[in-house]
Design a protein around this motif. Structure first.
Motif, PDB file in Angstrom:
ATOM      1  N   VAL A 262      -0.671   9.523   6.675  1.00  9.96           N
ATOM      2  CA  VAL A 262       0.706   9.054   6.855  1.00  9.96           C
ATOM      3  C   VAL A 262       1.261   9.530   8.196  1.00  9.96           C
ATOM      4  O   VAL A 262       1.993   8.799   8.876  1.00  9.96           O
TER       5      VAL A 262
ATOM      6  N   LEU B  19      -2.714  12.522  -6.788  1.00  9.46           N
ATOM      7  CA  LEU B  19      -3.690  12.357  -5.704  1.00  9.46           C
ATOM      8  C   LEU B  19      -4.738  13.459  -5.700  1.00  9.46           C
ATOM      9  O   LEU B  19      -5.700  13.396  -4.929  1.00  9.46           O
TER      10      LEU B  19
ATOM     11  N   VAL C 178      -4.666  12.542   2.628  1.00  4.95           N
ATOM     12  CA  VAL C 178      -3.950  11.260   2.554  1.00  4.95           C
ATOM     13  C   VAL C 178      -2.588  11.384   3.239  1.00  4.95           C
ATOM     14  O   VAL C 178      -2.147  10.482   3.960  1.00  4.95           O
TER      15      VAL C 178
ATOM     16  N   ARG D 141       4.826  -2.186   2.934  1.00 12.10           N
ATOM     17  CA  ARG D 141       5.617  -1.923   1.724  1.00 12.10           C
ATOM     18  C   ARG D 141       5.508  -3.031   0.689  1.00 12.10           C
ATOM     19  O   ARG D 141       5.408  -2.766  -0.510  1.00 12.10           O
TER      20      ARG D 141
ATOM     21  N   THR E  47       4.342   8.550  -0.235  1.00 12.19           N
ATOM     22  CA  THR E  47       3.909   7.237   0.253  1.00 12.19           C
ATOM     23  C   THR E  47       2.869   6.596  -0.649  1.00 12.19           C
ATOM     24  O   THR E  47       2.945   5.401  -0.948  1.00 12.19           O
ATOM     25  N   PHE E  48       1.884   7.370  -1.090  1.00 20.20           N
ATOM     26  CA  PHE E  48       0.764   6.798  -1.832  1.00 20.20           C
ATOM     27  C   PHE E  48       0.661   7.297  -3.275  1.00 20.20           C
ATOM     28  O   PHE E  48      -0.199   6.846  -4.024  1.00 20.20           O
TER      29      PHE E  48
ATOM     30  N   GLY F 121       2.096  12.436   1.596  1.00 16.55           N
ATOM     31  CA  GLY F 121       1.075  11.711   0.852  1.00 16.55           C
ATOM     32  C   GLY F 121       1.550  11.312  -0.530  1.00 16.55           C
ATOM     33  O   GLY F 121       1.350  10.172  -0.974  1.00 16.55           O
TER      34      GLY F 121
ATOM     35  N   VAL G 233       0.799  -1.224   0.000  1.00 11.33           N
ATOM     36  CA  VAL G 233       0.000   0.000   0.000  1.00 11.33           C
ATOM     37  C   VAL G 233       0.830   1.271   0.000  1.00 11.33           C
ATOM     38  O   VAL G 233       0.273   2.356  -0.020  1.00 11.33           O
ATOM     39  N   GLY G 234       2.125   1.201   0.055  1.00 10.48           N
ATOM     40  CA  GLY G 234       2.848   2.457   0.047  1.00 10.48           C
ATOM     41  C   GLY G 234       4.342   2.273  -0.031  1.00 10.48           C
ATOM     42  O   GLY G 234       4.870   1.165   0.047  1.00 10.48           O
ATOM     43  N   ARG G 235       5.035   3.380  -0.188  1.00  6.99           N
ATOM     44  CA  ARG G 235       6.482   3.382  -0.225  1.00  6.99           C
ATOM     45  C   ARG G 235       7.009   3.878   1.101  1.00  6.99           C
ATOM     46  O   ARG G 235       6.381   4.658   1.782  1.00  6.99           O
TER      47      ARG G 235
ATOM     48  N   ALA H   8      -4.783   1.872   3.993  1.00  5.12           N
ATOM     49  CA  ALA H   8      -4.171   1.828   2.667  1.00  5.12           C
ATOM     50  C   ALA H   8      -4.216   3.183   1.968  1.00  5.12           C
ATOM     51  O   ALA H   8      -3.864   3.292   0.795  1.00  5.12           O
ATOM     52  N   GLY H   9      -4.651   4.210   2.691  1.00  4.68           N
ATOM     53  CA  GLY H   9      -4.702   5.545   2.104  1.00  4.68           C
ATOM     54  C   GLY H   9      -5.891   5.778   1.199  1.00  4.68           C
ATOM     55  O   GLY H   9      -5.896   6.740   0.422  1.00  4.68           O
TER      56      GLY H   9
END
Length: 377
Positions: free
Chosen positions: A367, A356, A363, A36, A210-211, A207, A7-9, A115-116
């Motif tokens: 985080v 986004l 979002v 990750r 990460t997303f 945001g 779901v993200g970095r 999961a944003g």
């Protein structure tokens, strides 16, 4: 995206470190891995984290009980013998409240899963409220959003204009007439929930990093709303700067003979680029809209070129009203940056708007909570 997909970095490197609260840190290592990389077996988690299988099994059991992870069964390609059981982040087990206070005429917020992904939205109109009146609006918005979800609320994240301290105090936000306003403390007292407050541009860059769809190089998100500010992620870390004021690019003077800014200086970038100013300029009789936006974009490119040259950024993301930023303004900024920097500085540079959209701050506020409460980002 499936509920248990990556779901993200990451915002920072992961690894086994010595910390006072070892158990909490070890739990964060496992959650970060699932966040990750997606579902994994207990054995996989032990190998990637460096923890023993006994420790991993114990922590996974705890997280299952708390609802943060769920068991998904065996992988599709199982080897001979007893197949491992995969576990994955339970993205809808808890919700986060994200607030965006950067807009001119309203404060907006959303209920967001782990999961944003936005689950519900709400907003309140500012109607000129400043000072304590604006704080009361934030408290009302947060309470309304908490009431909109039946899931446990992990915490509240807030993207606020202005300079924000590490304790969630808004040190200075001229457009809301806030000075040393303990926003995080007020929200925590009113809701009983953990609260994390950061500058809206810093929140937006979290945001996007990460997303969003950012790459692996240096990232700047330029947030354009009531004010103008930037957030930067360099080497996987959010850049705070001395006294936490990194990214206050909106208060660089670009026109000494220009308009008076809310910060008391004359001709700041904010007086040229902020959304209210752009709309007023485009609404004036006889104005050539595309030409006016391109002129502002050129000014912006002149300000950003030294930053690109100094930091060798990989991406600059404009976040704000798409109808103002995307098109002539963005094109002129991109062109000017490349004209004013060496090719090696701008080769591979992407200048774009946020994927986004208007959700980038809420979002990003999610985080803040994920990092603060679960240690993941």
């Amino acid at each position: 995206m499936t509920p248990h997909a990556p779901v993200g970095r990451p915002l920072r490197p992961s690894g086994k470190l010595l910390q006072e609260d070892a158990r909490r840190h070890h739990r964060s290592l496992l959650l970060q891995q699932l966040f990750r990389e997606g579902p994994a077996s207990r054995a996989d988690l032990a190998r990637s984290s460096g923890l023993t299988r006994v420790t991993v099994s114990d922590l996974v059991g705890e997280m299952l009980a708390d609802g943060f992870v769920s068991e998904l069964g065996a992988p599709a390609e199982s080897r001979v013998g007893k197949p491992p059981t995969l576990v994955g982040l339970a993205a809808d087990s808890h919700h986060v409240i994200g607030l965006d206070l950067s807009e001119t005429d309203r404060m907006s917020g959303a209920v967001v899963n782990l999961a944003g992904i936005v689950q519900a939205r709400h907003e309140v109109h500012v109607d000129g409220a400043v000072g304590e009146g604006a704080v009361e609006l934030v408290l009302r918005l947060a309470a309304d959003l908490v009431a909109m979800t039946e899931r446990p609320v992990l915490g509240i994240g807030v993207g606020s204009p202005g300079v924000v301290g590490t304790d969630g105090t808004v040190i200075d936000a001229p457009n809301l007439a806030w000075t040393d306003t303990p926003l995080a403390a007020r929200l925590a007292e009113a809701t009983g929930l953990p609260v994390f407050v950061a500058n809206d541009a810093n929140t937006a860059v979290l945001g996007e990093h990460t997303f969003g769809e950012s790459g692996d190089g240096g990232l700047m998100v330029l947030r354009v709303g009531t004010g103008v500010g930037a957030g930067l992620v360099l080497g996987g870390s959010l850049l705070h700067g001395h006294l936490g004021a990194a990214g206050e690019i909106g208060h660089v003077v670009v026109d000494p003979d220009g308009e008076l800014c809310a910060c008391s200086r004359t001709g700041c970038l904010e007086t040229v680029l902020s959304a209210p100013h752009l709309r007023r300029r485009l609404a004036a009789p006889g104005v050539d809209g595309p030409a006016a936006l391109a002129e502002v974009g050129t000014r912006l490119g002149e300000v950003l070129a030294p930053v690109v040259a100094a930091l060798n950024l990989h991406e600059i993301v404009l976040s704000g009203p798409a109808e103002l930023l995307d098109g002539p303004l963005l094109d002129a900024a991109d062109r000017t940056i490349r004209e004013r920097t060496m090719p090696i500085s701008s080769t591979g540079l992407a200048v774009r708007t946020s994927k986004l959209g208007e959700d980038v701050v809420v979002v990003g506020a999610t985080v803040l909570v994920l990092a603060g409460e679960l240690g993941v980002s």
